[in-house]
Design an enzyme around this catalytic site. Sequence first.
Site, short mmCIF file in Angstrom:
data_model
loop_
_atom_site.label_atom_id
_atom_site.label_comp_id
_atom_site.label_asym_id
_atom_site.label_seq_id
_atom_site.Cartn_x
_atom_site.Cartn_y
_atom_site.Cartn_z
N SER A 83 56.78 53.85 -10.76
CA SER A 83 56.00 53.62 -9.54
C SER A 83 54.51 53.76 -9.78
O SER A 83 53.71 53.14 -9.06
CB SER A 83 56.44 54.60 -8.45
OG SER A 83 57.74 54.29 -8.00
N HIS A 324 65.11 52.65 -12.68
CA HIS A 324 64.62 51.38 -12.14
C HIS A 324 65.16 50.24 -12.99
O HIS A 324 65.63 50.46 -14.10
CB HIS A 324 63.09 51.35 -12.15
CG HIS A 324 62.47 52.51 -11.45
ND1 HIS A 324 61.18 52.91 -11.64
CD2 HIS A 324 63.00 53.38 -10.54
CE1 HIS A 324 60.92 53.95 -10.88
NE2 HIS A 324 62.00 54.26 -10.21
MG MG Z 1 56.64 55.76 -4.08
ZN ZN Z 2 62.09 55.71 -8.75
#
Ligand code: MG
Ligand code: ZN
Length: 360
Positions: A83, A324
């Site tokens: 992120s 992810h």
């Molecule tokens: Mg976030």
């Molecule tokens: Zn994550």
Amino acid sequence: MRRALPVVLGGLLLFGFQAPLAAPAFAGTRPLARNVILVIGDGMGLSQLTSGLVAAGGALAVESFPVVGLAKTFSSDRLVTDSAAAATAMACGVKTRNGAIGVDARGGRVASLVELARQRGLKTGLVVTSSITHATPAAFYAHQSSRKNEEAIATDLLASGLDLFIGGGRRFFDRRCDGVDLLAGLETAGYELVTDPRGLAAAKGARLAGLVADEDLPTITEGRGSYLPDAVTLALARLPGPKGFFLMAEGSQIDYGAHDQDAPRTAAEVVDLDQVVARALAFARSDQRTLVVVTADHETGGFALTAGSLEKSTVDAKFATKDHSATMVPVFAFGPGAATFAGIYENTGIFDRIRSALGL
Ligand code: MG
Ligand code: ZN
């Protein structure tokens, strides 16, 4: 990074395409939009979105957006981004290493949309369901080599000049290793400090610091209620002004649900974020000068919907990973400048297009 993907380019050549078309130029400085609302679903790939659609009974507000694109999320050092790198790409327009916040791959500071907007006199705000010092919001105001430096990120927040921020993470302000009381610092800097979400609506100060949880807000299934859409409504009441505003709102915990391989919670977090989308859209429809962009930083979980029922609003799901995945993420746009969001582009292109729309 683009050139380091021979498989992708080779695939294009295999199918007889010429080199990819040059990215459209966004050189104009005349603003198309006065305001931008950027809505980020952390970890919200197409399956997460579809699970939310099923949970909501078959329709989402985001469906009414006229323009859809896809963003490539690779970071500078990994096919699968985190992120921090993805948020830095969207907030600052550069590909960087996983874990880096508001710095390029060599560690140099890069200006964010919040900083560029402030320089032009726009008001700026961030609303999240994680700690406000967590990777996604941090990339919009902080410059740190690692997302783990949350106390340093909190210090950066104090210097950011944001007009409004609402999220968790109070402990990085008032229970710090260095003993500094940043809550006092926020008040000295002119922020009205609110630490109870029920107190947000009554806040009257020109600048609002909402630090309404020690770290994350509760999950939607733990009873977070309408905190996120309500906080966005509050921001949309406070930020408008003659020079416009930039607001980023994040459904931070879609990602957490998918890391935990909890399909119903993931879907419920998407439905919560769609309420934000609905409110942003209503604002933009009446204002006429607001660009709304809805996207994700990456997909989480390699989430696949293998069966289910629209009538019962349930999905059967499988997760390919606890982390992810590298799949592209959708981008939805509405309002002035929206047309530029059609097509396939790098996640840094989201920064380019917003910057251009605002004439920054
Ligand atoms: Mg976030
Ligand atoms: Zn994550």
